[in-house]
Enzyme design. Structure first.
Site, PDB file in Angstrom:
ATOM      1  N   ARG A  14       1.441  -6.481   8.368  1.00 28.56           N
ATOM      2  CA  ARG A  14       2.010  -5.141   8.575  1.00 28.56           C
ATOM      3  C   ARG A  14       1.308  -4.398   9.711  1.00 28.56           C
ATOM      4  NH1 ARG A  14       3.040  -3.387   2.240  1.00 28.56           N
ATOM      5  NH2 ARG A  14       4.627  -4.982   1.832  1.00 28.56           N
ATOM      6  N   ARG A  58       0.872 -14.973  -2.429  1.00 23.57           N
ATOM      7  CA  ARG A  58       1.434 -14.183  -3.517  1.00 23.57           C
ATOM      8  C   ARG A  58       2.883 -14.603  -3.777  1.00 23.57           C
ATOM      9  NH1 ARG A  58      -1.207  -8.165  -2.433  1.00 23.57           N
ATOM     10  NH2 ARG A  58      -3.343  -8.937  -2.132  1.00 23.57           N
ATOM     11  N   ARG A  75       7.334  -8.290   3.703  1.00 25.78           N
ATOM     12  CA  ARG A  75       6.908  -8.859   2.424  1.00 25.78           C
ATOM     13  C   ARG A  75       6.985 -10.375   2.520  1.00 25.78           C
ATOM     14  NH1 ARG A  75       6.535  -5.294  -1.706  1.00 25.78           N
ATOM     15  NH2 ARG A  75       6.733  -6.937  -3.261  1.00 25.78           N
ATOM     16  N   SER A 101      -5.314  -0.989   0.532  1.00 21.65           N
ATOM     17  CA  SER A 101      -5.556  -0.287  -0.729  1.00 21.65           C
ATOM     18  C   SER A 101      -7.056  -0.331  -0.965  1.00 21.65           C
ATOM     19  CB  SER A 101      -4.831  -0.962  -1.896  1.00 21.65           C
ATOM     20  OG  SER A 101      -3.448  -0.722  -1.848  1.00 21.65           O
TER      21      SER A 101
END
Length: 424
Positions: free
Chosen positions: A392, A264, A279, A354
């Protein structure tokens, strides 16, 4: 992609639902309706002219059979043919414009979502466990990783720039152990079929899962012909496994689990969470993907969340489940839950999953259908969720299980994957 027919039948519903996203997308509904009217007008005119041409062609045959002249009629048909060609060209241009517009309009949020503008408006559904009581000031993961020789962020920056990680020695082994543990859990206990997809995909695949055209700037593009893209998530290749298919009803439900690295470009672009490995541009993830009937999709969403939660429960981590608000939900999702784990070293909740229901939004983009009990071809509902995302999860483990003497205790479920060792 939204259904034009449904927008035409109830435009106010789509305006109201899209307005809840607070992104101004509801204004595009008017453009959709204008293009739809233009498309249908050209289609009707073209069909009328084609009917006239077919009828006249039969009349020409009758005139010829009687020895009559057809010069005048043929000239008229030439004009009709030119009109048809012009209308077909206009129709194709309108349909292209309409499709491009629809590809840029997000999904409508489910009615159960909390209405809000930012992540501050997300609703906490439940909080599980308690924060670890360490008895000393918690160290952040970058200090723990450096002291134990688990990660080398300086080497990663030297090699690739900021936003990358080098795992070393037992740190690399822990990373591999987590991936294997996650795959084993979801395949042997939750019934997923493991797949190992390509890490490079064509643009059609990214369009199918709604990363393109909206988020082109966030992707790593390889200049090939046709161009290829490094995947931002395994959702892309796995969901596209059945693109352009009509599945028999007995094939559903389908449940896949896949490990891939994820790439990403946007990571850390806002200057937030840039220290350590919160991140990053490249990270590992095990993704869970479901193909189901519309009747089963929201029940499946809750099951999917439970599968992701199981990981955090087994590893003894403190976490919470959020229902995302209308202004924070992703482009393609109708409903989404986020799972956030507590990381005591950085003193923050970190998203590790998610879980989203896209309803038929992705299936329409991919033309993915199934044949229902009545023999009709119906668009599938697709869902996906991280099960879970690293690093994470890795961060939470290091910071939660750190000890006063500098060691890190390994949770029991991971020990078999690390040769039985109990601490790093």
């Amino acid at each position: 992609m939204l259904d034009v027919r449904k927008i035409r039948e109830n435009p106010d519903f789509y305006r109201e639902r899209l307005a809840r996203r607070n992104a101004g997308d509801e204004k595009l509904i008017a453009q959709v309706l204008v293009l739809d009217e233009q498309r249908r007008k050209r289609l009707q005119e073209g069909e009328a002219l084609k009917s006239e041409r077919n009828r006249t062609s039969k009349e020409i045959g009758a005139i010829k059979a009687k020895g009559g002249g057809i010069t005048e009629v043929s000239a008229q048909m030439k004009i009709v043919g030119e009109q048809i060609a012009r209308l077909d060209q206009e129709l194709a241009a309108i349909e292209t414009e309409q499709t491009d517009l629809l590809l840029r309009i997000p999904n409508v949020p489910h009615d159960s979502l909390p209405v809000g503008k930012t992540s501050e408006d997300n609703r906490v559904e439940r909080v599980i466990g308690k924060a670890a009581e360490l008895g000393f000031k918690a160290k952040p993961h970058w200090e723990i990783g450096a002291q134990l020789g688990l990660i080398d962020l300086e080497a990663a920056t030297k090699i690739s720039g900021s936003g990358f990680i080098v795992f070393k020695g037992p740190g690399a082994r822990l990373q591999r152990a987590l991936i294997n543990y996650l795959l084993d859990l979801h395949t042997t206990q939750h019934g997923y079929t493991e797949v190992s997809p390509p890490f490079l995909v064509r643009g059609e695949s990214l369009q199918g899962t709604s990363q393109l055209p909206k988020f082109a700037e966030d992707l790593y593009r390889v200049e090939e012909e046709p161009p290829l893209y490094l995947i931002p998530t395994a959702e892309v290749p796995v969901t596209n496994l059945h693109r352009e298919e009509i599945l028999p009803a007995d094939r559903l439900p389908i449940h896949y689990a896949a490990y891939t690295p994820c790439f990403r470009r946007e990571a850390g672009s806002a200057g937030k969470d840039t220290r350590g490995m919160i991140r990053v541009h490249q990270f590992d993830k095990v993704e869970l993907v479901h193909f189901v009937t519309p009747e089963e999709s929201y029940k499946t969403l809750e099951i999917l969340v439970g599968h992701a939660e199981r990981v955090l429960q087994d590893l003894g981590l403190h976490y919470r489940v959020l229902s995302l608000c209308t202004g924070d939900i992703s482009f393609g999702a109708a409903k989404c839950y986020d799972l956030e784990v507590w990381a005591p070293g950085v003193g923050a909740w970190l998203e590790v999953s998610s879980c989203s229901n896209f309803e038929d939004f992705q299936a329409r983009r991919m033309n993915l259908r199934y044949k229902n009990g009545e023999g009709k071809n119906v668009f599938c509902h697709t869902l996906n969720g991280s099960g879970l995302a690293l690093p994470r999860l890795y961060i939470a483990l290091l910071e939660t299980y750190q000890q006063a003497d500098g060691h890190v205790v390994i949770p029991a479920p991971l020990r078999p994957y690390l040769g039985g060792i109990e601490k790093l």
